[in-house]
Design a protein around this motif. Structure first.
Motif, PDB file in Angstrom:
ATOM      1  N   ALA A 219       1.019  -1.145  -0.010  1.00 52.43           N
ATOM      2  CA  ALA A 219      -0.089   0.096   0.026  1.00 52.43           C
ATOM      3  C   ALA A 219       0.919   1.314   0.077  1.00 52.43           C
ATOM      4  N   ASP A 220       2.045   1.217   0.505  1.00 51.74           N
ATOM      5  CA  ASP A 220       3.060   2.298   0.594  1.00 51.74           C
ATOM      6  C   ASP A 220       4.188   2.037  -0.351  1.00 51.74           C
ATOM      7  N   PRO A 221       4.132   2.084  -1.749  1.00 51.44           N
ATOM      8  CA  PRO A 221       5.301   1.572  -2.283  1.00 51.44           C
ATOM      9  C   PRO A 221       6.571   2.557  -2.094  1.00 51.44           C
ATOM     10  N   ARG A 222       6.761   3.647  -2.058  1.00 50.99           N
ATOM     11  CA  ARG A 222       7.879   4.560  -1.733  1.00 50.99           C
ATOM     12  C   ARG A 222       8.318   3.915  -0.296  1.00 50.99           C
ATOM     13  N   GLY A 223       7.560   4.036   0.793  1.00 54.84           N
ATOM     14  CA  GLY A 223       7.820   3.629   2.022  1.00 54.84           C
ATOM     15  C   GLY A 223       8.706   2.293   2.035  1.00 54.84           C
ATOM     16  N   THR A 224       7.911   1.344   1.176  1.00 55.28           N
ATOM     17  CA  THR A 224       8.641  -0.044   1.145  1.00 55.28           C
ATOM     18  C   THR A 224      10.076  -0.029   0.498  1.00 55.28           C
ATOM     19  N   VAL A 225      10.124   0.802  -0.701  1.00 56.84           N
ATOM     20  CA  VAL A 225      11.511   1.116  -1.193  1.00 56.84           C
ATOM     21  C   VAL A 225      12.441   1.618   0.078  1.00 56.84           C
ATOM     22  N   GLU A 226      12.133   2.474   0.526  1.00 58.24           N
ATOM     23  CA  GLU A 226      12.929   3.033   1.660  1.00 58.24           C
ATOM     24  C   GLU A 226      13.205   2.045   2.784  1.00 58.24           C
ATOM     25  N   LYS A 227      12.337   1.460   3.078  1.00 58.85           N
ATOM     26  CA  LYS A 227      12.548   0.218   4.097  1.00 58.85           C
ATOM     27  C   LYS A 227      13.322  -0.787   3.502  1.00 58.85           C
ATOM     28  N   THR A 228      13.489  -1.206   2.291  1.00 62.93           N
ATOM     29  CA  THR A 228      14.190  -2.427   1.569  1.00 62.93           C
ATOM     30  C   THR A 228      15.588  -1.743   1.631  1.00 62.93           C
ATOM     31  N   VAL A 229      15.772  -0.193   1.202  1.00 65.67           N
ATOM     32  CA  VAL A 229      17.087  -0.033   1.147  1.00 65.67           C
ATOM     33  C   VAL A 229      17.808   0.143   2.736  1.00 65.67           C
ATOM     34  N   ALA A 230      17.084   0.365   3.847  1.00 67.92           N
ATOM     35  CA  ALA A 230      17.956   0.380   4.973  1.00 67.92           C
ATOM     36  C   ALA A 230      18.014  -0.892   5.324  1.00 67.92           C
ATOM     37  N   GLN A 231      17.068  -1.840   5.191  1.00 71.17           N
ATOM     38  CA  GLN A 231      17.129  -3.413   5.683  1.00 71.17           C
ATOM     39  C   GLN A 231      18.537  -4.047   4.870  1.00 71.17           C
ATOM     40  N   LEU A 232      18.468  -3.847   3.611  1.00 67.39           N
ATOM     41  CA  LEU A 232      19.707  -4.343   2.898  1.00 67.39           C
ATOM     42  C   LEU A 232      21.067  -3.869   3.202  1.00 67.39           C
ATOM     43  N   ASP A 233      21.080  -2.451   3.569  1.00 69.82           N
ATOM     44  CA  ASP A 233      22.482  -2.170   3.897  1.00 69.82           C
ATOM     45  C   ASP A 233      22.744  -2.439   5.417  1.00 69.82           C
ATOM     46  N   ALA A 234      21.796  -2.805   6.079  1.00 71.43           N
ATOM     47  CA  ALA A 234      22.082  -3.171   7.498  1.00 71.43           C
ATOM     48  C   ALA A 234      22.329  -4.586   7.539  1.00 71.43           C
ATOM     49  N   ALA A 235      22.162  -5.432   6.637  1.00 71.56           N
ATOM     50  CA  ALA A 235      22.356  -6.754   6.341  1.00 71.56           C
ATOM     51  C   ALA A 235      23.619  -7.447   5.611  1.00 71.56           C
ATOM     52  N   ALA A 236      24.003  -6.385   4.964  1.00 70.50           N
ATOM     53  CA  ALA A 236      25.249  -6.866   3.730  1.00 70.50           C
ATOM     54  C   ALA A 236      26.167  -5.788   3.845  1.00 70.50           C
ATOM     55  N   THR A 237      27.440  -6.273   3.946  1.00 70.56           N
ATOM     56  CA  THR A 237      28.705  -5.398   3.850  1.00 70.56           C
ATOM     57  C   THR A 237      28.643  -4.521   2.621  1.00 70.56           C
ATOM     58  N   PRO A 238      28.701  -3.277   2.409  1.00 69.95           N
ATOM     59  CA  PRO A 238      28.848  -2.715   0.974  1.00 69.95           C
ATOM     60  C   PRO A 238      29.929  -3.193   0.381  1.00 69.95           C
ATOM     61  N   GLY A 239      30.111  -3.550  -1.083  1.00 70.02           N
ATOM     62  CA  GLY A 239      31.051  -3.576  -1.786  1.00 70.02           C
ATOM     63  C   GLY A 239      31.718  -4.844  -1.791  1.00 70.02           C
ATOM     64  N   THR A 240      30.841  -5.839  -1.313  1.00 70.80           N
ATOM     65  CA  THR A 240      31.411  -7.179  -1.234  1.00 70.80           C
ATOM     66  C   THR A 240      30.917  -8.190  -2.451  1.00 70.80           C
ATOM     67  N   GLY A 241      29.890  -7.327  -3.105  1.00 67.63           N
ATOM     68  CA  GLY A 241      28.954  -8.331  -4.176  1.00 67.63           C
ATOM     69  C   GLY A 241      27.758  -8.754  -3.482  1.00 67.63           C
ATOM     70  N   ARG A 242      27.472  -8.810  -2.536  1.00 61.04           N
ATOM     71  CA  ARG A 242      26.103  -8.818  -1.760  1.00 61.04           C
ATOM     72  C   ARG A 242      25.361  -7.744  -2.123  1.00 61.04           C
ATOM     73  N   VAL A 243      24.038  -8.182  -2.584  1.00 61.72           N
ATOM     74  CA  VAL A 243      22.969  -6.992  -2.737  1.00 61.72           C
ATOM     75  C   VAL A 243      22.834  -6.088  -1.690  1.00 61.72           C
ATOM     76  N   THR A 244      22.911  -4.775  -1.683  1.00 60.09           N
ATOM     77  CA  THR A 244      22.800  -3.763  -0.656  1.00 60.09           C
ATOM     78  C   THR A 244      21.602  -2.806  -0.947  1.00 60.09           C
ATOM     79  N   GLY A 245      21.540  -1.898  -0.135  1.00 55.95           N
ATOM     80  CA  GLY A 245      20.506  -0.813  -0.390  1.00 55.95           C
ATOM     81  C   GLY A 245      20.968   0.004  -1.485  1.00 55.95           C
ATOM     82  N   GLY A 246      22.361   0.115  -1.598  1.00 53.83           N
ATOM     83  CA  GLY A 246      22.791   1.014  -2.817  1.00 53.83           C
ATOM     84  C   GLY A 246      22.453   0.059  -4.214  1.00 53.83           C
ATOM     85  N   SER A 247      22.338  -1.314  -4.040  1.00 49.76           N
ATOM     86  CA  SER A 247      22.028  -1.981  -5.232  1.00 49.76           C
ATOM     87  C   SER A 247      20.566  -1.777  -5.671  1.00 49.76           C
ATOM     88  N   VAL A 248      19.741  -1.384  -4.594  1.00 48.13           N
ATOM     89  CA  VAL A 248      18.207  -1.022  -5.018  1.00 48.13           C
ATOM     90  C   VAL A 248      18.203   0.355  -5.738  1.00 48.13           C
TER      91      VAL A 248
END
Length: 524
Positions: free
Chosen positions: A313-342
């Protein structure tokens, strides 16, 4: 326009990574054209003959080259894989004078020509510069030709070019697959500790490897030198003046060519160019601002997708949440999908509404823990599985075209300045510019262009383009001495031939020597 599709076989948003460095505009609220003239409108006759005095620009009176020698090229497809259209295809190498790039001090460009059935060997030539260097060059000539309007491809022999350092033209293949993977998985915010560390590491690695392979001539792989190479191509073709159609970074190259060789221009169509005089940090910030607006349009359209909106119901909010979630879960620059990848996936797709449903689905899956589809999308878009990714030459040209070098402190200041206007995309787009932070000083940084003495030039811009912000396109058209701007009420990147109105203007200009009325605004 019946039978026509947009130039190039990939989504138009592909050029976004490079346009972060090359696209530009002034920050602030979006402005609209003063006039609202729909359709081509009354036409004005274009003066297609060169001035009697032979206008000379900064590039001089013109380059010289041996006559081109076309020959068969079995390694280049003669059929567009999307439409099945077939062409007569041949290839050539043009050796240029001046700067030494490549083996034995030779600088060369590789050229391909596609002719539709019935187009004669001596047909007039249209040089198409689609996207960034290395993106749609020699090997894509059939697909590029098929992407033109039927009237244009039945009139011209279509030529594409591997510019120096790209494709088969003395390529500098200096970015490893590991570093390309790191670029695709940077953090969303380069001022955060992990994001800053990943950016610094990939920047050092890319700079070291490219200087090592490119040597002292690396700064000579730039748009100014490429414009001189285009004039060598003109001379090799045996024509006094060149007809050029460019889009994105290719349109920026066409702009620089018209400025350096105004008396050598027959006609030039510049679709979604950057403004070369804009500072690169302002350009990156402007792309971030434009992307924020495009994300709002993406979110508003999501409920209309077939099967509903996968982002809830809140597409932009979901995108923002996914960016934050993935950045917290993966170390940037290691080849794993991050918030920056989104964010990078969005930058690559927001300019092409046709891909929005699939993009939304992939982001939704990533938010639920399955990043496979999003990783595959990025790999395909960036050419990570190709023998040579287009990202390498695109980044080399982009860094060599600007004198801006953002170190950590300057980057932090720039991010702080843009955060209020572009809280999601601004830090990320400036972080991409940070990849040039330790690059060698440029040999020929881009600057103001006027093209004084050139014949009328046709500029195309979409008013909500997230890749080439409209204010920049309009400002460039105002700077060029003889430009006429056609605006399109759309958020699509690249107006030709996606807009039937814009396509009609281009056809009239290239085929009948007519320009549309000043202030033409094409409907959605």
């Amino acid at each position: 326009m019946s039978g026509a599709r947009r130039i190039g076989p990939l989504a138009a948003g592909l050029t976004a990574l490079t346009m972060v460095l090359l696209a530009g505009c002034t920050l602030g609220p979006s402005q609209r054209p003063a006039l609202a003239t729909y359709g081509p409108g009354p036409a004005a006759t274009v003066t297609t003959t060169a001035p009697a005095s032979g206008t000379v620009g900064p590039g001089g009176p013109g380059q010289r080259a041996d006559p081109i020698r076309w020959q068969s090229c079995a390694d280049v497809a003669d059929t567009d894989p999307t439409t099945g259209q077939q062409f007569d295809v041949d290839c050539a190498t043009v050796v240029t004078e001046g700067s030494a790039v490549g083996s034995a001090g030779r600088r060369s460009i590789e050229v391909a020509r596609a002719r539709a059935a019935g187009v004669a060997d001596d047909a007039p030539v249209l040089v198409v510069l689609d996207g960034s260097p290395g993106q749609h060059g020699r090997s894509d000539v059939a697909a590029v030709a098929a992407g033109l309007s039927p009237a244009v491809r039945q009139h011209f022999a279509v030529v594409t070019v591997d510019l120096a350092g790209s494709g088969d033209a003395d390529p500098i293949d200096c970015i490893s697959r590991t570093d390309l993977g790191a670029l695709a998985t940077l953090g969303a915010d380069p001022t955060q500790p992990e994001g800053a560390k990943a950016l610094a590491e990939v920047t050092r690695s890319i700079t070291f490897e490219c200087i090592d392979q490119g040597g002292p001539d690396l700064p000579l792989v730039n748009t100014t030198e490429a414009a001189d190479d285009l004039d060598h191509l003109r001379a090799a073709l045996g024509t006094d003046r060149l007809t050029v159609l460019g889009r994105g970074a290719g349109a920026t190259l066409g702009t620089v060519y018209a400025d350096r060789y105004p008396g050598r221009v027959q006609a030039a169509v510049l679709d979604a160019p950057a403004n070369p005089m804009d500072a690169a940090d302002a350009r990156a910030a402007a792309v971030g601002v434009a992307a924020e607006k495009a994300l709002d349009a993406f979110a508003a359209a999501c409920p209309t997708f077939s099967g509903g909106c996968p982002l809830g119901a809140d597409p932009r909010g979901t995108v923002e949440k996914t960016v934050a979630q993935l950045d917290a879960a993966a170390t940037p620059g290691t080849g794993r999908v991050t918030g920056g990848s989104v964010l990078l996936s969005l930058l690559l797709g927001l300019g092409d509404p046709a891909v929005w449903p699939g993009l939304a689905g992939d982001i939704a899956k990533a938010g639920q823990g399955d990043t496979t589809a999003l990783a595959s999308r990025l790999s395909t878009a960036l050419g990570l599985s190709d023998s040579r990714s287009w990202v390498t030459p695109a980044l080399i040209y982009a860094c060599n075209d600007t004198a801006v070098r953002l170190g950590p402190d300057q980057l932090a200041t720039a991010v702080q300045d843009v955060r209020a206007q572009a809280p999601l995309f601004g830090p990320f787009t400036l972080g991409l510019l940070g990849v040039c932070g330790s690059w060698p000083a440029p040999e020929n940084a881009l600057g103001a262009v006027k093209a004084n003495g050139a014949p009328p030039i046709l500029v195309l811009g979409a008013v909500d383009d997230p890749v080439a912000p409209y204010e920049s396109v309009r400002a460039l058209a105002g700077q060029l001495a003889s430009a006429v701007l056609v605006s399109w009420q759309s958020g699509t990147h690249g107006s030709y031939p996606a807009s039937a109105c814009a396509a009609g203007a281009v056809d009239g200009y290239l085929l009948q020597g007519q320009l549309p009325a000043v202030g033409t605004l094409c409907p959605p």
